[in-house]
Design a protein around this motif. Sequence first.
Motif, short mmCIF file in Angstrom:
data_model
loop_
_atom_site.label_atom_id
_atom_site.label_comp_id
_atom_site.label_asym_id
_atom_site.label_seq_id
_atom_site.Cartn_x
_atom_site.Cartn_y
_atom_site.Cartn_z
N ASP A 259 -92.38 48.12 3.31
CA ASP A 259 -93.48 47.85 2.39
C ASP A 259 -94.71 47.36 3.14
OD1 ASP A 259 -94.44 47.45 -0.47
OD2 ASP A 259 -94.66 45.42 0.32
N GLU A 262 -96.34 50.36 4.89
CA GLU A 262 -97.01 51.22 3.92
C GLU A 262 -98.32 50.60 3.44
OE1 GLU A 262 -92.90 53.25 2.17
OE2 GLU A 262 -93.83 51.54 1.14
N LYS A 267 -101.42 56.08 3.23
CA LYS A 267 -101.07 57.49 3.33
C LYS A 267 -102.03 58.27 4.24
CE LYS A 267 -97.61 58.02 0.33
NZ LYS A 267 -96.29 58.60 0.72
N ASP A 330 -92.45 57.79 5.43
CA ASP A 330 -93.72 58.44 5.78
C ASP A 330 -93.92 58.53 7.29
OD1 ASP A 330 -94.32 58.68 3.13
OD2 ASP A 330 -95.84 57.11 3.10
N GLY A 388 -94.08 61.89 -0.08
CA GLY A 388 -93.94 61.44 -1.45
C GLY A 388 -94.17 59.95 -1.68
N SER A 389 -94.25 59.61 -2.96
CA SER A 389 -94.27 58.20 -3.36
C SER A 389 -92.89 57.62 -3.09
CB SER A 389 -94.61 58.07 -4.84
OG SER A 389 -93.64 58.75 -5.64
N ARG A 390 -92.81 56.29 -3.06
CA ARG A 390 -91.52 55.63 -2.80
C ARG A 390 -91.36 54.46 -3.77
NH1 ARG A 390 -88.84 51.71 0.41
NH2 ARG A 390 -90.83 50.71 0.94
N ARG A 391 -90.28 54.51 -4.55
CA ARG A 391 -89.98 53.40 -5.46
C ARG A 391 -88.60 52.84 -5.12
NH1 ARG A 391 -87.57 52.28 -10.59
NH2 ARG A 391 -86.93 54.45 -10.95
N ARG A 404 -87.87 58.93 -3.61
CA ARG A 404 -89.13 59.51 -3.13
C ARG A 404 -89.45 60.75 -3.96
NH1 ARG A 404 -91.07 59.17 2.67
NH2 ARG A 404 -92.89 58.95 1.30
N GLN A 406 -92.38 63.93 -4.60
CA GLN A 406 -93.57 64.72 -4.29
C GLN A 406 -93.57 65.90 -5.26
OE1 GLN A 406 -96.12 64.22 -2.54
NE2 GLN A 406 -97.06 66.15 -1.92
N ARG A 410 -87.62 65.60 -5.59
CA ARG A 410 -87.20 64.21 -5.77
C ARG A 410 -85.93 63.95 -4.95
NH1 ARG A 410 -89.55 63.26 -11.12
NH2 ARG A 410 -91.52 64.37 -10.87
N GLU A 431 -87.63 59.44 -12.66
CA GLU A 431 -87.72 60.43 -11.58
C GLU A 431 -86.59 61.46 -11.62
OE1 GLU A 431 -89.57 56.60 -9.91
OE2 GLU A 431 -87.80 57.14 -11.10
#
Length: 471
Positions: A259, A262, A267, A330, A388-391, A404, A406, A410, A431
Amino acid sequence: MRAPANYHGGDWRGIEEKINDGYFKKLGVNTVWIAPLNKNPQVPYQEYPEPHRWYTGYHGYWPISPTEVEPHFGDARALKSLIKTAHDNGLKVIADLALHHVHAEHPWWKEHRDWFGTLELPDGTKNLRRWDDYQFTTWFEPYMPTFNFANAAAVTALIDNSAWWANEYDLDGFRLDAVKHIPSDFWWKFRSALRQKVEAKRGRPLYLVGETFKDRAGIDSFVGPNMLDGQFDFPLYDSIKDCLAENKGGLDQLEAALDASESAFGKESLMSPLIGNHDKGRFMAYADGDLPDPNGTKEEEIGWARPPTVDEAANYAKIELAQAVILAVDGVPMIYYGDELGMTGAGDPDNRRDMRFGDDVSVPERGVLENFEKLTQIRNRHPALRYGSRRTLRAEKEVLAFIRVQFGDRVLCVFNRANQPANLEFMVGPELIDGSYTEELSAAAITVENGRMKATIAPRSAAFIVRASAR
């Protein structure tokens, strides 16, 4: 027996042969980073710090010519052949580049002393290895003159020479050495000039990645649209090594490090996560308990006194887990040669052991290599892992899980550090919709029902869970 701090025979022709036999394609990489290209001294020099060991320029960081290539690696024709073969096979080539200094045998030092700083400080002490208090002027060794970056002629010569190397050999970028020891205004000029002198001519960008041993703010201060594309993420490396090689702290701390990186880099930067580097002891030396030394002995001296071996094959699972982490986040993951099969080694030069192939690779190492090849295939198949995003779904002592995304791609990534299976249950919506899923490494079938997923993750392993039709 060949001395550790000396040339052992690797060359550009050997790299080209491995491209032609498909090693890099099977490995799943798209870029090869090679050592500095300049010719280095052909005789050894004594290191300043105790115990004053003798080294040759086998590492490539002692340039003695602005245009001649290192003959131990091959001639100019061999270098051009390597790069053409790489490009023909879909591989890019970046070369290491030392801009902070030259070796005392270099003609620039002999002919342009005003381009360089002085070794002596006003108080009579030597400006040697003063990494922090004389960050931009320190010398690394008495025989390695540091440039005076306030001298316009020196800056022009360095930039023009870098552009020459890129154009002459059709390089795709540079790994830039000792970035933090070169002032920021140089990097602005460097980037701008390379855009004009190299990128405009060829119509494609150069990738510039740096090496800076500082905190995230210090690393990021050299990254941006008019500076470097990215740097090696050493703060993240430290957390991966601590959590996965040495079992210090929990995976919640690794999540905090992810975290933090990031948040710091964003990005727009092409940072490079890693688990190995020529300035560090090998990951497997930490994973197998050979490093750090409990008595505080330096990593370099461990390599001379008692070079590590992997005594417990089960510890290879640690490097497989670490590889999975850097291939799930990433950036531009960097694999230091030999880490794909779990080579061990202490500090430099022990971390530069000869590369091994075929029958010289042990059965456990072949397992690490095969697992790495699967991981790169997964990353290459899934843009979510690259962009992609990351949760985060779970960040605990022994388990880390995140999704992740995009666009339609997924991937649920799960890491289990424990020595026993992890029976997990996640709420994975929105997701992941209800339906059938597959774990990419094991091909195990998994179901999502009412937004809930149940999965068992094997001990000390990773899982990459995707929609069954996404394979």
